[in-house]
Design an enzyme around this catalytic site. Structure first.
Site, PDB file in Angstrom:
ATOM      1  N   TYR A  66       0.855  -1.215   0.000  1.00  0.00           N
ATOM      2  CA  TYR A  66       0.000   0.000   0.000  1.00  0.00           C
ATOM      3  C   TYR A  66       0.884   1.255   0.000  1.00  0.00           C
ATOM      4  CZ  TYR A  66      -4.305  -2.547   0.191  1.00  0.00           C
ATOM      5  OH  TYR A  66      -5.363  -3.351  -0.168  1.00  0.00           O
ATOM      6  N   ASN A 101     -12.544   3.054  -7.043  1.00  0.00           N
ATOM      7  CA  ASN A 101     -11.131   3.420  -6.941  1.00  0.00           C
ATOM      8  C   ASN A 101     -10.813   3.972  -5.554  1.00  0.00           C
ATOM      9  OD1 ASN A 101     -11.040   2.705  -9.582  1.00  0.00           O
ATOM     10  ND2 ASN A 101     -11.102   4.794 -10.381  1.00  0.00           N
ATOM     11  N   ASP A 103      -7.904   5.732  -5.166  1.00  0.00           N
ATOM     12  CA  ASP A 103      -6.725   6.573  -5.456  1.00  0.00           C
ATOM     13  C   ASP A 103      -6.934   8.065  -5.195  1.00  0.00           C
ATOM     14  OD1 ASP A 103      -7.358   6.038  -9.019  1.00  0.00           O
ATOM     15  OD2 ASP A 103      -8.246   7.506  -7.651  1.00  0.00           O
ATOM     16  N   HIS A 118     -15.066   1.349  -2.119  1.00  0.00           N
ATOM     17  CA  HIS A 118     -13.983   0.486  -1.621  1.00  0.00           C
ATOM     18  C   HIS A 118     -12.989   1.232  -0.743  1.00  0.00           C
ATOM     19  CE1 HIS A 118     -14.730  -2.376  -5.294  1.00  0.00           C
ATOM     20  NE2 HIS A 118     -15.653  -2.478  -4.365  1.00  0.00           N
ATOM     21  N   CYS A 126      -6.571   2.447  13.129  1.00  0.00           N
ATOM     22  CA  CYS A 126      -6.080   1.415  14.058  1.00  0.00           C
ATOM     23  C   CYS A 126      -7.142   0.327  14.174  1.00  0.00           C
ATOM     24  CB  CYS A 126      -5.847   2.043  15.432  1.00  0.00           C
ATOM     25  SG  CYS A 126      -5.656   0.810  16.740  1.00  0.00           S
ATOM     26  N   CYS A 129      -8.505   0.332  18.155  1.00  0.00           N
ATOM     27  CA  CYS A 129      -9.328   1.416  18.751  1.00  0.00           C
ATOM     28  C   CYS A 129      -9.933   2.330  17.688  1.00  0.00           C
ATOM     29  CB  CYS A 129      -8.481   2.233  19.717  1.00  0.00           C
ATOM     30  SG  CYS A 129      -7.219   3.236  18.897  1.00  0.00           S
ATOM     31  N   CYS A 149      -2.936   2.851  21.389  1.00  0.00           N
ATOM     32  CA  CYS A 149      -3.161   1.535  22.027  1.00  0.00           C
ATOM     33  C   CYS A 149      -2.218   0.456  21.501  1.00  0.00           C
ATOM     34  CB  CYS A 149      -4.609   1.085  21.783  1.00  0.00           C
ATOM     35  SG  CYS A 149      -4.858   0.531  20.075  1.00  0.00           S
ATOM     36  N   SER A 188     -13.841  -3.490 -15.196  1.00  0.00           N
ATOM     37  CA  SER A 188     -14.014  -4.807 -15.834  1.00  0.00           C
ATOM     38  C   SER A 188     -15.326  -5.453 -15.385  1.00  0.00           C
ATOM     39  CB  SER A 188     -12.842  -5.722 -15.450  1.00  0.00           C
ATOM     40  OG  SER A 188     -12.807  -5.836 -14.021  1.00  0.00           O
TER      41      SER A 188
HETATM   42  C1  BV8 Z   1     -17.874  -8.975  -0.445  1.00  0.00           C
HETATM   43  C2  BV8 Z   1      -9.836  -2.248  -2.608  1.00  0.00           C
HETATM   44  C3  BV8 Z   1     -19.037 -10.300   1.020  1.00  0.00           C
HETATM   45  C4  BV8 Z   1      -8.570  -2.826  -2.095  1.00  0.00           C
HETATM   46  C5  BV8 Z   1     -10.967  -3.929  -3.972  1.00  0.00           C
HETATM   47  C6  BV8 Z   1     -17.717 -15.127  -6.867  1.00  0.00           C
HETATM   48  C7  BV8 Z   1     -18.734 -14.475  -7.533  1.00  0.00           C
HETATM   49  C8  BV8 Z   1     -19.132 -13.208  -7.151  1.00  0.00           C
HETATM   50  C9  BV8 Z   1     -18.495 -12.552  -6.093  1.00  0.00           C
HETATM   51  C10 BV8 Z   1     -17.478 -13.202  -5.450  1.00  0.00           C
HETATM   52  C11 BV8 Z   1     -17.087 -14.472  -5.816  1.00  0.00           C
HETATM   53  N1  BV8 Z   1     -16.066 -14.827  -5.017  1.00  0.00           N
HETATM   54  C12 BV8 Z   1     -15.806 -13.820  -4.134  1.00  0.00           C
HETATM   55  C13 BV8 Z   1     -16.668 -12.849  -4.395  1.00  0.00           C
HETATM   56  C14 BV8 Z   1     -16.790 -11.599  -3.713  1.00  0.00           C
HETATM   57  C15 BV8 Z   1     -15.682 -10.651  -4.143  1.00  0.00           C
HETATM   58  C16 BV8 Z   1     -15.583 -10.564  -5.637  1.00  0.00           C
HETATM   59  O1  BV8 Z   1     -16.384  -9.899  -6.263  1.00  0.00           O
HETATM   60  N2  BV8 Z   1     -14.558 -11.235  -6.200  1.00  0.00           N
HETATM   61  C17 BV8 Z   1     -14.406 -11.183  -7.646  1.00  0.00           C
HETATM   62  C18 BV8 Z   1     -12.913 -11.014  -7.988  1.00  0.00           C
HETATM   63  C19 BV8 Z   1     -14.995 -12.461  -8.232  1.00  0.00           C
HETATM   64  N3  BV8 Z   1     -16.105  -9.387  -3.605  1.00  0.00           N
HETATM   65  C20 BV8 Z   1     -15.749  -9.085  -2.358  1.00  0.00           C
HETATM   66  O2  BV8 Z   1     -15.048  -9.759  -1.646  1.00  0.00           O
HETATM   67  C21 BV8 Z   1     -16.336  -7.790  -1.833  1.00  0.00           C
HETATM   68  N4  BV8 Z   1     -16.924  -8.061  -0.558  1.00  0.00           N
HETATM   69  O3  BV8 Z   1     -18.380  -9.552  -1.357  1.00  0.00           O
HETATM   70  O4  BV8 Z   1     -18.171  -9.211   0.839  1.00  0.00           O
HETATM   71  C22 BV8 Z   1     -19.492 -10.264   2.399  1.00  0.00           C
HETATM   72  C23 BV8 Z   1     -20.851 -10.238   2.641  1.00  0.00           C
HETATM   73  C24 BV8 Z   1     -21.283 -10.265   3.910  1.00  0.00           C
HETATM   74  C25 BV8 Z   1     -20.353 -10.271   4.963  1.00  0.00           C
HETATM   75  C26 BV8 Z   1     -18.995 -10.251   4.706  1.00  0.00           C
HETATM   76  C27 BV8 Z   1     -18.544 -10.238   3.415  1.00  0.00           C
HETATM   77  C28 BV8 Z   1     -15.260  -6.746  -1.650  1.00  0.00           C
HETATM   78  C29 BV8 Z   1     -14.769  -6.318  -2.999  1.00  0.00           C
HETATM   79  C30 BV8 Z   1     -13.810  -5.135  -2.841  1.00  0.00           C
HETATM   80  C31 BV8 Z   1     -12.397  -5.620  -2.938  1.00  0.00           C
HETATM   81  N5  BV8 Z   1     -11.508  -4.450  -2.913  1.00  0.00           N
HETATM   82  N6  BV8 Z   1     -10.148  -2.879  -3.884  1.00  0.00           N
HETATM   83  C32 BV8 Z   1      -7.413  -2.396  -2.953  1.00  0.00           C
HETATM   84  O5  BV8 Z   1      -7.610  -1.757  -3.998  1.00  0.00           O
HETATM   85  O6  BV8 Z   1      -6.300  -2.709  -2.535  1.00  0.00           O
HETATM   86  S1  BV8 Z   1     -11.368  -4.554  -5.488  1.00  0.00           S
HETATM   87  C33 BV8 Z   1     -10.413  -3.888  -6.725  1.00  0.00           C
HETATM   88  O7  BV8 Z   1     -11.042  -4.339  -7.934  1.00  0.00           O
HETATM   89  C34 BV8 Z   1     -10.432  -2.362  -6.851  1.00  0.00           C
HETATM   90  O8  BV8 Z   1     -11.298  -1.712  -5.942  1.00  0.00           O
HETATM   91  C35 BV8 Z   1     -10.965  -2.161  -8.254  1.00  0.00           C
HETATM   92  O9  BV8 Z   1     -11.573  -0.963  -8.417  1.00  0.00           O
HETATM   93  C36 BV8 Z   1     -11.879  -3.288  -8.314  1.00  0.00           C
HETATM   94  C37 BV8 Z   1     -12.502  -3.591  -9.628  1.00  0.00           C
HETATM   95  O10 BV8 Z   1     -11.501  -3.624 -10.575  1.00  0.00           O
HETATM   96  P1  BV8 Z   1     -11.629  -2.516 -11.740  1.00  0.00           P
HETATM   97  O11 BV8 Z   1     -11.697  -1.174 -11.099  1.00  0.00           O
HETATM   98  O12 BV8 Z   1     -12.717  -2.914 -12.655  1.00  0.00           O
HETATM   99  O13 BV8 Z   1     -10.214  -2.640 -12.393  1.00  0.00           O
HETATM  100  P2  BV8 Z   1      -9.766  -3.752 -13.465  1.00  0.00           P
HETATM  101  O14 BV8 Z   1      -8.278  -3.670 -13.589  1.00  0.00           O
HETATM  102  O15 BV8 Z   1     -10.417  -5.067 -13.128  1.00  0.00           O
HETATM  103  O16 BV8 Z   1     -10.410  -3.265 -14.841  1.00  0.00           O
HETATM  104  C38 BV8 Z   1      -9.948  -2.064 -15.443  1.00  0.00           C
HETATM  105  C39 BV8 Z   1     -10.867  -1.839 -16.636  1.00  0.00           C
HETATM  106  O17 BV8 Z   1     -10.501  -0.598 -17.227  1.00  0.00           O
HETATM  107  C40 BV8 Z   1     -10.735  -2.900 -17.713  1.00  0.00           C
HETATM  108  O18 BV8 Z   1     -12.041  -3.272 -18.148  1.00  0.00           O
HETATM  109  C41 BV8 Z   1      -9.960  -2.196 -18.830  1.00  0.00           C
HETATM  110  O19 BV8 Z   1     -10.383  -2.652 -20.106  1.00  0.00           O
HETATM  111  C42 BV8 Z   1     -10.386  -0.781 -18.629  1.00  0.00           C
HETATM  112  N7  BV8 Z   1      -9.434   0.252 -19.073  1.00  0.00           N
HETATM  113  C43 BV8 Z   1      -8.080   0.235 -18.982  1.00  0.00           C
HETATM  114  N8  BV8 Z   1      -7.594   1.421 -19.435  1.00  0.00           N
HETATM  115  C44 BV8 Z   1      -8.669   2.181 -19.785  1.00  0.00           C
HETATM  116  C45 BV8 Z   1      -9.836   1.441 -19.552  1.00  0.00           C
HETATM  117  N9  BV8 Z   1     -11.069   1.919 -19.810  1.00  0.00           N
HETATM  118  C46 BV8 Z   1     -11.162   3.168 -20.304  1.00  0.00           C
HETATM  119  N10 BV8 Z   1     -10.082   3.948 -20.542  1.00  0.00           N
HETATM  120  C47 BV8 Z   1      -8.826   3.485 -20.305  1.00  0.00           C
HETATM  121  N11 BV8 Z   1      -7.766   4.276 -20.564  1.00  0.00           N
HETATM  122 ZN    ZN Z   2      -5.377   2.158  18.569  1.00  0.00          ZN
END
Ligand code: BV8
Ligand code: ZN
Length: 248
Positions: A66, A101, A103, A118, A126, A129, A149, A188
């Site tokens: 990060y 995003n 960012d 997200h 923390c 706490c 803490c 995506s």
């Molecule tokens: C949850 C923060 C449940 C951290 C991120 C199976 C089926 C369905 C769902 C799931 C499954 N298995 C697991 C899950 C759930 C999971 C999930 O969806 N997994 C996916 C991979 C299958 N989801 C979760 O875990 C979420 N939580 O479901 O909780 C729950 C319920 C109850 C109680 C407890 C829990 C949490 C999801 C959030 C994860 N955190 N990021 C960090 O960034 O470090 S996700 C991460 O991916 C980013 O946030 C990012 O934004 C996100 C999505 O990716 P994109 O933004 O789309 O980026 P990507 O590279 O994929 O695509 C870029 C696109 O841009 C492409 O299409 C490309 O063609 C295009 N592009 C490129 N250049 C350009 C462009 N377009 C235009 N112009 C350009 N110049």
């Molecule tokens: Zn603390």
């Protein structure tokens, strides 16, 4: 770029417009996306880094990743796509910017009404706490301990397997369900529940437009696909939006 008559008419009449952005919107700022070749995940898989277990398993490793991403964010600046989206807030009576995003570029481009699904890499807290820490010294490659803490400090982002902030998700779903026109830009559409938002909008009767350099998991369900770089397309689109609504 030629926009369809249908889109132009919808934009002319629209009261309520909502946008979902993903990492592709920041690509032209030089921020690597997640799943494109050369993207962040290419070296690592989500389960290795962006999840709670990975952090507890090796806090310094995940923390340093990060810190590395924060360094990138500090060096880049919003592109013309972010700026066009910030201007769009003034064009429509109701406008919602929903972003996956972390960012902070929409904020830096001047957007005011941002729904961060997200979290935000510039915020940390923390785990014991919940004291928040905004100013982080980027040279600290080892995970930081809370001054109050001694708990571990983590980024305020939603990791895989973690719930999205309830309030933001509710507002985002409402924004999608009430939109006359919904744009899904630079995502995506592979990560849930964010990827449901364009479908919610479509089912509720919105005209749903995808802006992406290539097809996505949901392209076939949508009304209009604008293929190309979001910065370039949005810079043209904001001009068209203003002229269809006789704004300067
Ligand atoms: C949850 C923060 C449940 C951290 C991120 C199976 C089926 C369905 C769902 C799931 C499954 N298995 C697991 C899950 C759930 C999971 C999930 O969806 N997994 C996916 C991979 C299958 N989801 C979760 O875990 C979420 N939580 O479901 O909780 C729950 C319920 C109850 C109680 C407890 C829990 C949490 C999801 C959030 C994860 N955190 N990021 C960090 O960034 O470090 S996700 C991460 O991916 C980013 O946030 C990012 O934004 C996100 C999505 O990716 P994109 O933004 O789309 O980026 P990507 O590279 O994929 O695509 C870029 C696109 O841009 C492409 O299409 C490309 O063609 C295009 N592009 C490129 N250049 C350009 C462009 N377009 C235009 N112009 C350009 N110049
Ligand atoms: Zn603390």
């Amino acid at each position: 770029m030629v926009f369809s008559e249908k889109l132009l008419q919808r934009l002319k009449d629209a009261e309520n417009v909502a946008v979902l952005t993903g990492a592709g919107v920041s690509a032209e700022s030089g921020v690597p996306t997640f799943r494109d070749p050369g993207g962040i995940w290419e070296k690592f898989r989500p389960e290795q880094l962006a999840n709670f277990e990975a952090f507890m398993n090796d806090p310094d490793f995940v923390w340093s990743w990060y810190q590395h991403r924060r360094e990138i964010m500090r060096e880049v600046k919003p592109n013309k796509g972010h700026i066009a989206l910030a201007e769009m807030e003034q064009v429509f009576p109701k406008f919602g910017l929903i972003t996956q995003n972390i960012d902070n570029l929409h904020f830096r481009a001047g957007s005011k009404k941002i729904i961060e699904l997200h979290g935000n890499i510039e915020r940390n807290f923390c785990m014991k706490c919940r004291t928040f820490y905004e100013e982080i010294d980027l040279s600290e490659k080892k995970v930081l301990k809370c001054e109050k803490c001694g708990g571990l400090i983590r980024p305020d982002v939603v990791w895989f397997g973690e719930m999205l902030p309830m309030n933001e998700l509710r507002i985002a779903e409402e924004s999608a369900a009430n939109a006359d026109v919904f744009f899904t830009i630079g995502t995506s559409a592979e990560v849930y529940p964010a990827a449901m938002l364009p479908i919610i909008a479509k089912r509720a009767g919105a005209y749903v437009v995808e802006i992406n350099t290539k097809p996505t998991a949901i392209s076939a369900e949508l009304d209009e696909i604008l293929t190309g770089k979001s910065g370039e397309i949005l810079a043209e689109l904001i001009t068209v939006m203003k002229s269809t609504r006789n704004l300067k």
